[in-house]
Enzyme design. Structure first.
Site, PDB file in Angstrom:
ATOM      1  N   ARG A 146       0.829  -1.209   0.000  1.00 24.27           N
ATOM      2  CA  ARG A 146       0.000   0.000   0.000  1.00 24.27           C
ATOM      3  C   ARG A 146       0.865   1.262   0.000  1.00 24.27           C
ATOM      4  O   ARG A 146       1.943   1.298   0.591  1.00 24.27           O
ATOM      5  CB  ARG A 146      -0.953  -0.027   1.199  1.00 24.27           C
TER       6      ARG A 146
ATOM      7  N   LYS B 263      -7.029   0.234  -1.206  1.00 20.52           N
ATOM      8  CA  LYS B 263      -7.405  -0.252   0.129  1.00 20.52           C
ATOM      9  C   LYS B 263      -6.732  -1.610   0.374  1.00 20.52           C
ATOM     10  O   LYS B 263      -5.776  -1.951  -0.303  1.00 20.52           O
ATOM     11  CB  LYS B 263      -8.930  -0.320   0.255  1.00 20.52           C
TER      12      LYS B 263
ATOM     13  N   ASP C 179     -15.384   3.010   3.357  1.00 17.74           N
ATOM     14  CA  ASP C 179     -15.154   1.588   3.673  1.00 17.74           C
ATOM     15  C   ASP C 179     -16.376   0.713   3.384  1.00 17.74           C
ATOM     16  O   ASP C 179     -16.309  -0.508   3.533  1.00 17.74           O
ATOM     17  CB  ASP C 179     -14.774   1.430   5.155  1.00 17.74           C
TER      18      ASP C 179
ATOM     19  N   ARG D 200     -10.374  -2.731  -4.337  1.00 18.00           N
ATOM     20  CA  ARG D 200     -11.764  -3.130  -4.046  1.00 18.00           C
ATOM     21  C   ARG D 200     -12.690  -3.009  -5.244  1.00 18.00           C
ATOM     22  O   ARG D 200     -13.712  -3.693  -5.306  1.00 18.00           O
ATOM     23  CB  ARG D 200     -12.297  -2.324  -2.852  1.00 18.00           C
TER      24      ARG D 200
ATOM     25  N   ARG E 184     -13.352  -6.925   4.035  1.00 15.98           N
ATOM     26  CA  ARG E 184     -14.651  -6.353   3.633  1.00 15.98           C
ATOM     27  C   ARG E 184     -15.185  -6.992   2.347  1.00 15.98           C
ATOM     28  O   ARG E 184     -16.396  -7.038   2.128  1.00 15.98           O
ATOM     29  CB  ARG E 184     -14.549  -4.832   3.514  1.00 15.98           C
TER      30      ARG E 184
HETATM   31  C1  S3P Z   1      -9.390   5.361   8.498  1.00 11.52           C
HETATM   32  C2  S3P Z   1      -9.470   6.131   7.366  1.00 11.52           C
HETATM   33  C3  S3P Z   1      -9.845   5.602   6.048  1.00 11.52           C
HETATM   34  C4  S3P Z   1     -10.469   4.218   6.133  1.00 11.52           C
HETATM   35  C5  S3P Z   1      -9.756   3.324   7.086  1.00 11.52           C
HETATM   36  C6  S3P Z   1      -9.704   3.921   8.477  1.00 11.52           C
HETATM   37  C7  S3P Z   1      -9.004   5.999   9.776  1.00 11.52           C
HETATM   38  O1  S3P Z   1      -8.702   5.517   5.239  1.00 11.52           O
HETATM   39  O2  S3P Z   1     -10.529   3.614   4.861  1.00 11.52           O
HETATM   40  O3  S3P Z   1     -10.397   2.060   7.158  1.00 11.52           O
HETATM   41  O4  S3P Z   1      -9.222   5.379  10.838  1.00 11.52           O
HETATM   42  O5  S3P Z   1      -8.508   7.131   9.736  1.00 11.52           O
HETATM   43  P1  S3P Z   1      -8.223   6.768   4.329  1.00 11.52           P
HETATM   44  O6  S3P Z   1      -7.983   7.868   5.244  1.00 11.52           O
HETATM   45  O7  S3P Z   1      -6.967   6.323   3.643  1.00 11.52           O
HETATM   46  O8  S3P Z   1      -9.352   6.987   3.369  1.00 11.52           O
END
Ligand code: S3P
Length: 440
Positions: free
Chosen positions: A126, A346, A319, A350, A395
């Site tokens: 990632r 992600k 999400d 996804r 997910r």
């Molecule tokens: C999260 C932010 C999101 C989300 C992740 C949790 C967080 O990611 O997809 O599951 O707790 O700040 P992004 O900030 O990269 O969109």
């Protein structure tokens, strides 16, 4: 581990019950992080005992923080103060958890010790440039691989300067990372986001006494402040509740109540999108618990219609798209998603994972660079059994378990171990409200 489902269409059972899904993942991570940096004892209840939040907990233990629990969602963190973390003996392994890594790199950028952060195969692929770049602008000394992936090594002892950072993408993880580094920087640090994203970091830091100002898209703090230990009551995770919202929406005669769900307005895009599709959701018992809005959500079956998903709702439901793709596949007509390129980076890509699974189930679905086009149809029609690859993504696995409720075919969902990262008792809870699901 695999999920093996029955055919919901051949043996239809409504989704009925009254349940509470596990604690919010985002708030669970932050409760450990901020509790550790506070002075004194932070008492947490409703903590998510999933692998991701436990990875954060283990990381802080490895940095010398005494943490009791978790036991039945209760955790006691004996905070060490802003400068009390110790150099860990080994690198910190963060498993599948992007939130642990992206927030920790910010928080550790200003420490006086060095540390390396690693993760599993998914996390190791990632993008981390999005957090490392602003931290380097602040003066941090950080290494990652040449293509911007973990492992990340933070070389301690850098002195950080505050910055005004305009986020290139709507990401709560990037925003939080910069703000956490800002607590260790000289002067003021601000973040400006292109669209609203979850604001748990801002709410919780302010709730624990760190002076932080918010003005529209901008959040701002100065270095050198302190956090005060507190009591944190973590609501049920709306991202986990979403699987059940869609489940009850797509099966006739369903009537399900989800208790004490976090309904922070930066997280409720899934409710708005389902309502635009015609879903029947009602909120009751609305209250504020520990600075976060919570409510009970009742979901009753209603026929869904395809929509063009408003782009403004995308970051507020980021999400929940895997299971929203299942809602779209069960809806009448076409659903079009745009502005959601973040879904490609992600835990898996996804968009691709969902489109591949839906196509395997006989649905007309097409990925686009920033979204997808899905025609509602009959899932699994003409097949006895369909095999789905979850791509090791929790997910994706749970979304296809929901799909089985409206599928003519049985579904075998591969690589479901990671469901334990966010929703350890998913299969049992799902069976308790009418799913036909076995783990194998
Ligand atoms: C999260 C932010 C999101 C989300 C992740 C949790 C967080 O990611 O997809 O599951 O707790 O700040 P992004 O900030 O990269 O969109």
């Amino acid at each position: 581990m695999k999920f093996i489902t029955g055919s919901g269409l051949l043996d239809q059972r409504p989704v009925v019950g009254d349940i509470r899904v596990p604690g919010d993942k985002s708030i669970s991570h932050r409760s450990i992080m901020f509790g550790s940096l506070a002075k004194g004892e932070t008492n947490i209840k409703g903590f998510l005992e999933g692998e991701d939040a436990l990875a954060t907990l283990a990381a802080f233990r490895a940095m010398g923080v005494i943490i009791e629990g978790p036991e039945d969602g209760r955790v006691v963190v004996h905070g060490v103060g802003m400068n009390g973390l110790k150099e860990p003996k080994d690198s910190l392994y963060l498993g599948n958890s992007g939130t642990s890594m992206r927030l920790l790199v910010g928080l550790l950028a200003g420490q006086n010790f060095s540390v390396t952060l690693t993760g599993d195969n998914s996390l190791s692929s990632r993008p981390m440039g999005r957090v490392v770049e602003p931290l380097r602008l602040m003066g941090a000394n950080i290494e990652m691989t040449s293509n911007g992936r973990p492992p990340i090594t933070i070389n301690g002892g850098a002195s950080l300067q505050g910055i005004d950072y305009l986020l290139p993408m709507a990401s709560a993880q990037v925003k939080s990372c910069v703000l956490l580094a800002g607590m260790y920087a000289e002067g003021q640090t601000s973040t400006t986001e292109p669209a609203p994203t979850r604001d748990h970091t801002e709410r919780m830091l302010a709730g624990m006494g760190y002076h932080l100002t918010r003005n529209g898209a901008c959040s701002c703090l100065s270095g050198g402040g302190e956090l005060t230990a507190s009591t944190i009551d973590i609501p049920a995770d709306i991202s986990s509740a979403a699987f059940f919202m869609v489940a009850a929406s797509i099966v006739p005669h369903s009537d399900l109540t989800l208790r004490h769900v976090g309904v922070n307005p930066t997280r409720t895009g899934v409710i708005q999108i389902l309502e635009l599709m015609g879903a029947n959701l009602s909120l009751s018992n609305e209250k504020i618990v520990g600075g976060e809005p919570v409510a009970d959500i009742r979901v009753q079956y209603a026929p869904l219609t395809g929509i063009d998903i408003p782009e403004a709702l995308v970051p507020l439901a980021i999400d929940e798209f895997p299971v929203l793709f299942i809602a779209a596949a069960c809806a009448k007509g076409t659903t079009v998603l745009t502005g959601a390129e973040e879904l490609r980076v992600k835990e898996s890509d996804r968009i691709q994972a969902m489109v591949d699974g839906l196509v395997a189930l006989g649905i007309q679905a097409k990925g686009t660079p920033d979204g997808a086009i899905i025609e509602g149809g009959c899932l699994g029609s003409g097949y006895e059994k369909v095999e789905i690859q979850s791509q090791d993504d929790h997910r994706i696995a749970m979304a296809f378990a929901v799909a089985s409720l409206q599928s003519a075919a049985k579904i075998v969902i591969h690589e479901c171990d990671n469901v334990a990262t966010s929703f350890p008792n998913f299969a049992a809870l799902a069976c308790s409200v009418g799913f036909q699901l076995k783990e194998d």
